[in-house]
Design an enzyme around this catalytic site. Sequence first.
Site, PDB file in Angstrom:
ATOM      1  N   ARG A  27       0.839  -1.385  -0.146  1.00  0.00           N
ATOM      2  CA  ARG A  27       0.193   0.072  -0.025  1.00  0.00           C
ATOM      3  C   ARG A  27       1.034   1.248   0.190  1.00  0.00           C
ATOM      4  O   ARG A  27       0.539   2.136  -0.611  1.00  0.00           O
ATOM      5  CB  ARG A  27      -1.060   0.007   0.977  1.00  0.00           C
ATOM      6  CG  ARG A  27      -1.053   0.136   2.310  1.00  0.00           C
ATOM      7  CD  ARG A  27      -1.536  -0.841   3.258  1.00  0.00           C
ATOM      8  NE  ARG A  27      -0.953  -1.866   3.439  1.00  0.00           N
ATOM      9  CZ  ARG A  27      -1.213  -3.081   3.001  1.00  0.00           C
ATOM     10  NH1 ARG A  27      -2.563  -3.240   2.924  1.00  0.00           N
ATOM     11  NH2 ARG A  27      -0.650  -4.289   3.027  1.00  0.00           N
ATOM     12  N   THR A  28       1.935   1.415   0.892  1.00  0.00           N
ATOM     13  CA  THR A  28       2.667   2.464   0.534  1.00  0.00           C
ATOM     14  C   THR A  28       3.283   2.814  -0.589  1.00  0.00           C
ATOM     15  O   THR A  28       2.948   4.032  -1.156  1.00  0.00           O
ATOM     16  CB  THR A  28       3.757   2.369   1.777  1.00  0.00           C
ATOM     17  OG1 THR A  28       3.228   1.937   3.053  1.00  0.00           O
ATOM     18  CG2 THR A  28       4.617   3.877   2.084  1.00  0.00           C
ATOM     19  N   ARG A  64      12.114   3.725   1.136  1.00  0.00           N
ATOM     20  CA  ARG A  64      11.819   2.810   2.196  1.00  0.00           C
ATOM     21  C   ARG A  64      13.228   1.998   2.184  1.00  0.00           C
ATOM     22  O   ARG A  64      13.534   1.605   1.257  1.00  0.00           O
ATOM     23  CB  ARG A  64      10.531   2.035   1.816  1.00  0.00           C
ATOM     24  CG  ARG A  64      10.643   0.624   3.137  1.00  0.00           C
ATOM     25  CD  ARG A  64       9.026  -0.176   3.073  1.00  0.00           C
ATOM     26  NE  ARG A  64       7.970   0.687   3.597  1.00  0.00           N
ATOM     27  CZ  ARG A  64       6.809   0.365   3.758  1.00  0.00           C
ATOM     28  NH1 ARG A  64       6.594  -0.942   3.528  1.00  0.00           N
ATOM     29  NH2 ARG A  64       5.759   0.984   4.581  1.00  0.00           N
ATOM     30  N   HIS A 115       7.708   5.958  10.596  1.00  0.00           N
ATOM     31  CA  HIS A 115       7.027   5.935   9.255  1.00  0.00           C
ATOM     32  C   HIS A 115       5.801   7.106   9.099  1.00  0.00           C
ATOM     33  O   HIS A 115       4.896   6.853   9.403  1.00  0.00           O
ATOM     34  CB  HIS A 115       6.416   4.438   9.221  1.00  0.00           C
ATOM     35  CG  HIS A 115       5.720   4.140   7.931  1.00  0.00           C
ATOM     36  ND1 HIS A 115       5.526   4.888   6.739  1.00  0.00           N
ATOM     37  CD2 HIS A 115       5.123   2.868   7.644  1.00  0.00           C
ATOM     38  CE1 HIS A 115       4.908   4.155   5.973  1.00  0.00           C
ATOM     39  NE2 HIS A 115       4.592   2.998   6.145  1.00  0.00           N
ATOM     40  N   LYS A 117      24.798  -3.707  -5.345  1.00  0.00           N
ATOM     41  CA  LYS A 117      26.302  -3.839  -5.830  1.00  0.00           C
ATOM     42  C   LYS A 117      27.240  -3.260  -4.680  1.00  0.00           C
ATOM     43  O   LYS A 117      28.408  -2.857  -4.983  1.00  0.00           O
ATOM     44  CB  LYS A 117      26.347  -3.147  -6.948  1.00  0.00           C
ATOM     45  CG  LYS A 117      25.625  -3.621  -8.066  1.00  0.00           C
ATOM     46  CD  LYS A 117      26.178  -2.904  -9.482  1.00  0.00           C
ATOM     47  CE  LYS A 117      25.140  -3.204 -10.646  1.00  0.00           C
ATOM     48  NZ  LYS A 117      25.326  -2.361 -11.721  1.00  0.00           N
TER      49      LYS A 117
HETATM   50  C1  NCD Z   1       3.294  -0.811   7.919  1.00  0.00           C
HETATM   51  C2  NCD Z   1       5.007  -0.644   7.774  1.00  0.00           C
HETATM   52  O1  NCD Z   1       5.473  -0.790   6.767  1.00  0.00           O
HETATM   53  O2  NCD Z   1       5.493  -0.340   8.747  1.00  0.00           O
HETATM   54  N1  NCD Z   1       2.752  -0.953   6.718  1.00  0.00           N
HETATM   55  C3  NCD Z   1       2.144   0.093   6.222  1.00  0.00           C
HETATM   56  O3  NCD Z   1       3.374   0.751   5.640  1.00  0.00           O
HETATM   57  N2  NCD Z   1       1.030   0.009   5.752  1.00  0.00           N
HETATM   58  C4  NCD Z   1       2.801  -1.711   8.905  1.00  0.00           C
HETATM   59  C5  NCD Z   1       3.499  -3.210   9.067  1.00  0.00           C
HETATM   60  O4  NCD Z   1       4.141  -3.578   7.866  1.00  0.00           O
HETATM   61  O5  NCD Z   1       3.103  -3.902   9.995  1.00  0.00           O
END
Ligand code: NCD
Length: 375
Positions: A52-53, A102, A130, A81
């Site tokens: 989703r992100t 990320r 996050h 690398k």
């Molecule tokens: C979360 C994350 O990546 O920290 N997910 C997200 O971005 N919606 C929560 C999770 O992975 O548990």
Amino acid sequence: MRRSLIDILDLSTAELDEMIRVAEDIIAAPQRYSRVCEGKKLATLFFEPSTRTRLSFEAAMYELGGHVLSVAGANASSAAKGESVADTAKIVSCYADIIAMRHPLEGAALVAAQNADVPVINAGDGGHCHPTQTLADLLTIHREKGRFDRLVIGICGDLKYGRTVHSLIAAMLRYEGVRFVLISPEALRVPAYVTDALQEKGIEYRETVSLEEAVPELDVLYMTRIQRERFDAAALYERLKDSYILTPDKLRSAKSDMIILHPLPRVHEISVAVDADPRAAYFRQALNGKYMRMALILKLLGDRSEPEPLRALRTPQEIAARGLACRNPKCIGKVEQELAPAFVLAGGRYRCLYCESDAQDALSGGDAPKRKEQA
Ligand code: NCD
């Protein structure tokens, strides 16, 4: 360096209010925003799994009329690398107008922002924070509850490694009369820097292992998954993985207007039978994430202000004299050897600038002081 979003506290409450207003406006009249990012490119650099992100960032940019450049997976980029985060950020700045990143290492987004010429958005740095999930959480609380003040917020599950938890608490402790109930197994309590922030602000909170006992008093119940990928010992994960399972039965004692949030993905911690309950807001929350990411992209692309200088850093001389060192093996400052160690003094102790964990401090006896417990 451009203004970036690394930590939710990089945004003031006035800016958050304004972003919520923009998100509501986008929801009401999406066509008005459908060309505002024409000619702009978002790069999504995801070195950890995401559905989703990443997709909501990409959908957000498309719905603003912009374009997306994407690298998904650590193995698909030059990180495989051995390229440093700093170099990757410099390179991607040549091709994109804004970066969403990320990374499994804590502090990676901060290092990227320090080296990029374009805004960097932290889409999750290891178990640290996050902030864009918090934007989704805030819009959901605003839409469902109509306020941020005077809420009793229960946060349940993996409070140690759950980065969304750390960012949500940081955001909510700026509002009046908020109280937290932190529900977790003993081994997965929130890190010390989070409880320190609660104590410094004089915010009421308590820690408990029992979800059932906490439910009746809550206005918001924020469930989280036990973060399997962050455990060093598989056996401990196996023991803790089903610590909490929210079922319709456990909701009988909840307030009729309590809302249930979850950053998703869920594993077992909310039974599917709960989905039909009108208080279950987690799928609406996922949609809200897209609107807040649209508001964020607009804000950062339009923001030409100088970023706030980093909080006071210790000089190399001071670091050497005190024998300061970060002890967190998942911190970018430990893994990428060419990064200069940097520490901040907060609440009387030294913390690593990158991951915020307590530093080893040779002058005060080697270890950081034990965390203060709330009575
Ligand atoms: C979360 C994350 O990546 O920290 N997910 C997200 O971005 N919606 C929560 C999770 O992975 O548990």
